[in-house]
Design an enzyme around this catalytic site. Sequence first.
Site, PDB file in Angstrom:
ATOM      1  N   ARG A 121       0.815  -1.211   0.000  1.00 16.09           N
ATOM      2  CA  ARG A 121       0.000   0.000   0.000  1.00 16.09           C
ATOM      3  C   ARG A 121       0.856   1.272   0.000  1.00 16.09           C
ATOM      4  O   ARG A 121       0.551   2.236  -0.708  1.00 16.09           O
ATOM      5  CB  ARG A 121      -0.948  -0.010   1.209  1.00 16.09           C
ATOM      6  N   LYS A 156       0.972  24.621  -4.651  1.00 17.91           N
ATOM      7  CA  LYS A 156      -0.256  23.982  -4.162  1.00 17.91           C
ATOM      8  C   LYS A 156      -0.085  22.464  -4.196  1.00 17.91           C
ATOM      9  O   LYS A 156      -0.697  21.751  -4.979  1.00 17.91           O
ATOM     10  CB  LYS A 156      -1.446  24.437  -4.996  1.00 17.91           C
ATOM     11  N   LYS A 188       3.348  39.635  -4.107  1.00 16.94           N
ATOM     12  CA  LYS A 188       1.924  39.601  -4.415  1.00 16.94           C
ATOM     13  C   LYS A 188       1.249  40.832  -3.801  1.00 16.94           C
ATOM     14  O   LYS A 188       1.896  41.657  -3.152  1.00 16.94           O
ATOM     15  CB  LYS A 188       1.321  38.298  -3.894  1.00 16.94           C
ATOM     16  N   GLU A 217       3.475  39.744  -9.100  1.00 18.68           N
ATOM     17  CA  GLU A 217       2.146  39.430  -9.583  1.00 18.68           C
ATOM     18  C   GLU A 217       1.453  40.701 -10.074  1.00 18.68           C
ATOM     19  O   GLU A 217       1.501  41.739  -9.418  1.00 18.68           O
ATOM     20  CB  GLU A 217       1.324  38.794  -8.464  1.00 18.68           C
ATOM     21  N   ASP A 238      -1.934  37.465 -13.569  1.00 27.41           N
ATOM     22  CA  ASP A 238      -2.937  36.701 -12.835  1.00 27.41           C
ATOM     23  C   ASP A 238      -4.356  36.973 -13.315  1.00 27.41           C
ATOM     24  O   ASP A 238      -4.810  38.128 -13.371  1.00 27.41           O
ATOM     25  CB  ASP A 238      -2.825  37.049 -11.341  1.00 27.41           C
TER      26      ASP A 238
END
Length: 309
Positions: A121, A156, A188, A217, A238
């Site tokens: 597994r 992510k 950002k 960004e 973006d």
Amino acid sequence: MSTLPVFATPSTVAPGLDPAWVARTVETALDEDLGTAPGRDVTSQATIPPSATGVADLVAREDGVVAGLVVVTEVLGQVAGRLALPAPEVVFHAQDGDAVTAGQVLASLAGRTQVLLVAERTLLNLASRASGVATATRAFARELEGTGAQVLDTRKTTPGLRALQKYAVRAGGGTNKRMGLYDVAMVKDNHVVAAGSVAAAIRAVREMFPDVQIQVEADTTDQALEALASGADFLLLDNMEPVLLARTVAAVREREGHDGVPAHVELEATGNLTLERAREVAATGVDFLSVGALTHSAPILDLALDLRA
């Protein structure tokens, strides 16, 4: 006699995975399944004598791109160590990055049956997840062929599995821009608010971390040009619709090589980038399409470990 190909190594993907990272990750995964080392598998150890031997095949249950074969021998070796049994021998019939078909044998494992079943597994969890990422990435890479743009991953990722998932992106034909918060600065909107302006944010990064590249960004053409004028190395565009994206790309290209702007500014599009929209977005002239879904939403590729009767 089998006509399956045999590979001495399960991967030619570069850069490969750090062996120390693989060892730590496998140890953690085995602790989850068996309990704290050495742990136990109450079913396999009760029903199978330690001396029993067998052969098992790692098989693709569906078409896709395989990745994660590099973990197979580490999983088997650690399980064998926990059980105080010899490690099985492994013959690879595929390599990470290969396109595979349903029913294809990827590797053959021969040794103590207890080791094979206890390892099953954990081995499948890691390889199936990596193969799912590689499969999703390959779909984008094929869609972008001939456009000059490349598919790119994001941060992510599944906590603890970033290295494996980004490796799988490379196996699928994609690209890694940055591995984390430590190797590339990403300015950002929240950083701009905190610093007071784009220029102030870039200046602060340059002063404290002069060795890193800085990406900024932008969600408008004006923001993109402001970032360039402030000294950004490359830009993240973006959530721009194709018309705005094309306009912004053209505006940036006009400034390349002038007033301190690099001769070529790498441009990355992001935000709601589906496979269906990939070529349209690439046609705007961006260098990269960053797709978080490669790592946060790709389904696993169904793999199985079949013990021969």
